[in-house]
Design a protein around this motif. Structure first.
Motif, short mmCIF file in Angstrom:
data_model
loop_
_atom_site.label_atom_id
_atom_site.label_comp_id
_atom_site.label_asym_id
_atom_site.label_seq_id
_atom_site.Cartn_x
_atom_site.Cartn_y
_atom_site.Cartn_z
N TYR A 58 0.83 -1.37 0.02
CA TYR A 58 0.21 0.08 -0.05
C TYR A 58 0.89 1.25 0.08
O TYR A 58 0.61 2.31 -0.57
CB TYR A 58 -0.96 0.08 1.23
CG TYR A 58 -1.85 1.36 1.12
CD1 TYR A 58 -3.18 0.94 0.15
CD2 TYR A 58 -1.85 2.12 1.77
CE1 TYR A 58 -3.93 2.05 0.38
CE2 TYR A 58 -2.91 3.17 1.81
CZ TYR A 58 -3.84 3.31 0.96
OH TYR A 58 -4.66 3.96 0.87
N GLY A 59 1.94 1.23 0.80
CA GLY A 59 2.83 2.39 0.83
C GLY A 59 3.50 2.66 -0.48
O GLY A 59 3.62 3.82 -0.97
N VAL A 60 4.09 1.45 -1.10
CA VAL A 60 4.84 1.53 -2.29
C VAL A 60 3.60 2.20 -3.47
O VAL A 60 4.09 3.20 -4.31
CB VAL A 60 5.11 0.42 -2.74
CG1 VAL A 60 5.85 0.45 -4.34
CG2 VAL A 60 6.60 0.15 -1.84
N ALA A 62 1.03 3.95 -3.04
CA ALA A 62 0.59 5.46 -2.73
C ALA A 62 1.70 6.28 -3.06
O ALA A 62 1.29 7.37 -3.37
CB ALA A 62 -0.03 5.50 -1.32
N ARG A 63 2.83 5.97 -2.64
CA ARG A 63 4.09 6.98 -2.95
C ARG A 63 4.72 6.92 -4.16
O ARG A 63 5.30 7.82 -4.65
CB ARG A 63 4.86 6.88 -1.70
CG ARG A 63 4.21 7.13 -0.21
CD ARG A 63 4.91 7.93 0.63
NE ARG A 63 4.26 8.13 1.99
CZ ARG A 63 3.42 8.84 2.22
NH1 ARG A 63 3.15 10.17 1.38
NH2 ARG A 63 3.11 8.94 3.32
N LEU A 64 5.18 5.58 -4.58
CA LEU A 64 6.03 5.40 -5.57
C LEU A 64 5.40 4.59 -6.95
O LEU A 64 6.09 3.80 -7.61
CB LEU A 64 7.12 4.63 -5.04
CG LEU A 64 7.81 4.97 -4.05
CD1 LEU A 64 9.15 4.12 -3.40
CD2 LEU A 64 8.61 6.27 -4.22
N ASP A 66 4.46 5.40 -9.66
CA ASP A 66 4.80 5.48 -11.09
C ASP A 66 6.28 5.66 -11.35
O ASP A 66 6.83 5.91 -12.34
CB ASP A 66 4.36 7.21 -11.47
CG ASP A 66 2.73 7.31 -11.84
OD1 ASP A 66 2.41 6.23 -11.86
OD2 ASP A 66 2.22 8.42 -11.38
N THR A 67 6.90 4.92 -10.16
CA THR A 67 8.44 4.94 -10.31
C THR A 67 8.92 3.63 -10.59
O THR A 67 8.37 2.71 -10.36
CB THR A 67 9.07 5.86 -9.43
OG1 THR A 67 9.01 4.72 -8.02
CG2 THR A 67 8.67 7.23 -8.99
N GLY A 70 9.48 2.02 -7.14
CA GLY A 70 8.44 1.41 -6.70
C GLY A 70 8.03 0.01 -6.99
O GLY A 70 7.89 -1.01 -6.58
#
Length: 119
Positions: A58-60, A62-64, A66-67, A70
């Motif tokens: 969930y953290g990845v 939400a934050r990463l 598009d990278t 991630g």
């Protein structure tokens, strides 16, 4: 040469087979079974691993999301958890079995996190 081969073949076909020798029973060692740790340890390890997996995915997401980092983190998390069943099968102590349960629960929590992100 051919005459010798034929004579040898003829000798083999006419000979009677030897009676089977007395075979001693073969002792086989049992393979170790995958045993869970103590019940309370199993529950706490599963909950901890599930939360780690849920938080990681969930953290990845939400934050990463598009990278490339991630994607690498998600692949790393699930590659690590793929070792869970192997660790479980060779674990010979309570700590080893607890680590195996945590690894397996991280995969479950990660899938749960992915389902939450999906909806």
């Amino acid at each position: 040469m051919n005459g010798q081969l034929m004579l040898e073949d003829g000798d083999r076909s006419r000979s009677t087979p030897a009676p089977p020798a007395e075979v001693a029973p073969v002792r086989r060692e049992a393979t170790p079974a995958a045993v869970f740790p103590a019940p309370l340890t199993t529950v706490s390890a599963a909950a901890t691993g599930g939360l780690i997996g849920l938080g990681a995915v969930y953290g990845v997401a939400a934050r990463l999301a598009d990278t490339l980092v991630g994607v690498a983190v998600l692949v790393l998390v699930f590659a690590l958890t793929m070792a869970g069943p192997r660790v479980h099968s060779v674990a010979r102590s309570e700590v080893g079995r607890t680590i195996a349960v945590i690894l397996e629960a991280i995969a479950f929590g990660g899938v749960l996190g992915a389902v939450i992100v999906l909806f």
